[in-house]
Write a protein that holds these residues in place. Structure first.
Motif, PDB file in Angstrom:
ATOM      1  N   THR A 178     -65.272  90.005 -46.972  1.00  0.00           N
ATOM      2  CA  THR A 178     -65.473  89.079 -45.701  1.00  0.00           C
ATOM      3  C   THR A 178     -65.210  89.966 -44.488  1.00  0.00           C
ATOM      4  O   THR A 178     -65.299  89.477 -43.308  1.00  0.00           O
ATOM      5  N   GLN A 179     -64.273  90.974 -44.480  1.00  0.00           N
ATOM      6  CA  GLN A 179     -63.895  91.516 -43.051  1.00  0.00           C
ATOM      7  C   GLN A 179     -63.925  93.173 -43.794  1.00  0.00           C
ATOM      8  O   GLN A 179     -63.286  93.489 -44.899  1.00  0.00           O
ATOM      9  N   VAL A 180     -64.173  94.063 -42.638  1.00  0.00           N
ATOM     10  CA  VAL A 180     -64.024  95.297 -42.922  1.00  0.00           C
ATOM     11  C   VAL A 180     -62.979  95.903 -41.899  1.00  0.00           C
ATOM     12  O   VAL A 180     -63.329  95.999 -40.849  1.00  0.00           O
ATOM     13  N   HIS A 181     -61.653  96.141 -42.245  1.00  0.00           N
ATOM     14  CA  HIS A 181     -60.815  96.302 -41.359  1.00  0.00           C
ATOM     15  C   HIS A 181     -60.830  97.903 -40.595  1.00  0.00           C
ATOM     16  O   HIS A 181     -60.425  98.216 -39.563  1.00  0.00           O
ATOM     17  N   GLU A 182     -61.053  98.614 -41.720  1.00  0.00           N
ATOM     18  CA  GLU A 182     -61.282 100.239 -41.186  1.00  0.00           C
ATOM     19  C   GLU A 182     -61.919 100.671 -42.183  1.00  0.00           C
ATOM     20  O   GLU A 182     -62.285 100.368 -43.352  1.00  0.00           O
ATOM     21  N   LEU A 183     -62.910 101.743 -41.412  1.00  0.00           N
ATOM     22  CA  LEU A 183     -63.985 102.586 -42.305  1.00  0.00           C
ATOM     23  C   LEU A 183     -64.053 103.701 -41.736  1.00  0.00           C
ATOM     24  O   LEU A 183     -64.080 104.104 -40.655  1.00  0.00           O
ATOM     25  N   GLU A 184     -63.671 104.801 -42.659  1.00  0.00           N
ATOM     26  CA  GLU A 184     -63.756 106.226 -42.405  1.00  0.00           C
ATOM     27  C   GLU A 184     -64.382 106.845 -43.309  1.00  0.00           C
ATOM     28  O   GLU A 184     -64.254 106.747 -44.589  1.00  0.00           O
ATOM     29  N   ARG A 185     -64.766 108.210 -43.070  1.00  0.00           N
ATOM     30  CA  ARG A 185     -65.352 109.085 -43.950  1.00  0.00           C
ATOM     31  C   ARG A 185     -64.371 110.012 -44.201  1.00  0.00           C
ATOM     32  O   ARG A 185     -63.733 110.787 -43.331  1.00  0.00           O
ATOM     33  N   ASP A 186     -64.109 110.417 -45.489  1.00  0.00           N
ATOM     34  CA  ASP A 186     -62.851 111.457 -45.798  1.00  0.00           C
ATOM     35  C   ASP A 186     -63.338 111.811 -47.256  1.00  0.00           C
ATOM     36  O   ASP A 186     -63.777 111.096 -48.208  1.00  0.00           O
ATOM     37  N   ASP A 187     -63.149 113.218 -47.452  1.00  0.00           N
ATOM     38  CA  ASP A 187     -63.149 113.884 -48.729  1.00  0.00           C
ATOM     39  C   ASP A 187     -64.663 113.596 -49.216  1.00  0.00           C
ATOM     40  O   ASP A 187     -64.770 113.565 -50.297  1.00  0.00           O
ATOM     41  N   GLY A 188     -65.652 113.571 -48.336  1.00  0.00           N
ATOM     42  CA  GLY A 188     -67.007 113.361 -48.692  1.00  0.00           C
ATOM     43  C   GLY A 188     -67.466 111.927 -48.994  1.00  0.00           C
ATOM     44  O   GLY A 188     -68.669 111.846 -49.661  1.00  0.00           O
TER      45      GLY A 188
END
Length: 144
Positions: free
Chosen positions: A39-49
């Protein structure tokens, strides 16, 4: 004549080479997460591929999930899918050509390893906790 043959070979190589799929963008990943019922995406990051996201499920619980940037597969530790144990991961890592494994740690529904690849380079590896395939392998520094 040789130049003509070379030109024809190069043209064939460039027109028949398989296209490599680009990794998913942040917007693509968010769309996949919403389509999967988060229902929610609080944080999205690219890390370690891989993509890492803090998400809220329909039941209100919050957790981190891992997303394969190539396929969009979501690795959710609460999905109910069976997870491989450390012994199984080590066996599959060896079959994938990884040696001198210094650390193995479960991270949700994936495993992270520090090892050496077939070229004896130090690598940080992320493996699927479901089937053991390598999701990401990145060199750990240039000073091997």
């Amino acid at each position: 004549m040789n130049k003509l043959i070379l030109a024809a070979a190069l043209a064939t190589a460039f027109t028949t080479a398989p296209a490599f799929a680009a990794d998913l963008s942040a917007a693509d990943v968010q769309a996949k997460l919403r389509a999967a019922g988060y229902t929610q995406v609080h944080e999205l990051e690219r890390d370690d591929g891989v993509w890492e996201a803090d998400v809220t499920r329909a039941d209100g619980s919050v957790d981190e999930v891992i997303i394969d940037p190539a396929t969009g597969e979501i690795f959710d530790p609460r999905s109910g899918r069976a997870l491989l144990d450390a012994g199984q991961i080590l066996t599959l890592a060896g079959k994938a050509g990884l040696t001198h494994i210094e650390s193995v740690e479960r991270d949700g529904a994936t495993w992270t390893l520090e090892a050496r690849n077939a070229r004896n380079q130090r690598v940080d590896v992320r493996m699927s906790g479901h089937d053991g395939r390598v999701l990401s392998s990145r060199r750990d520094g240039w000073w091997d």
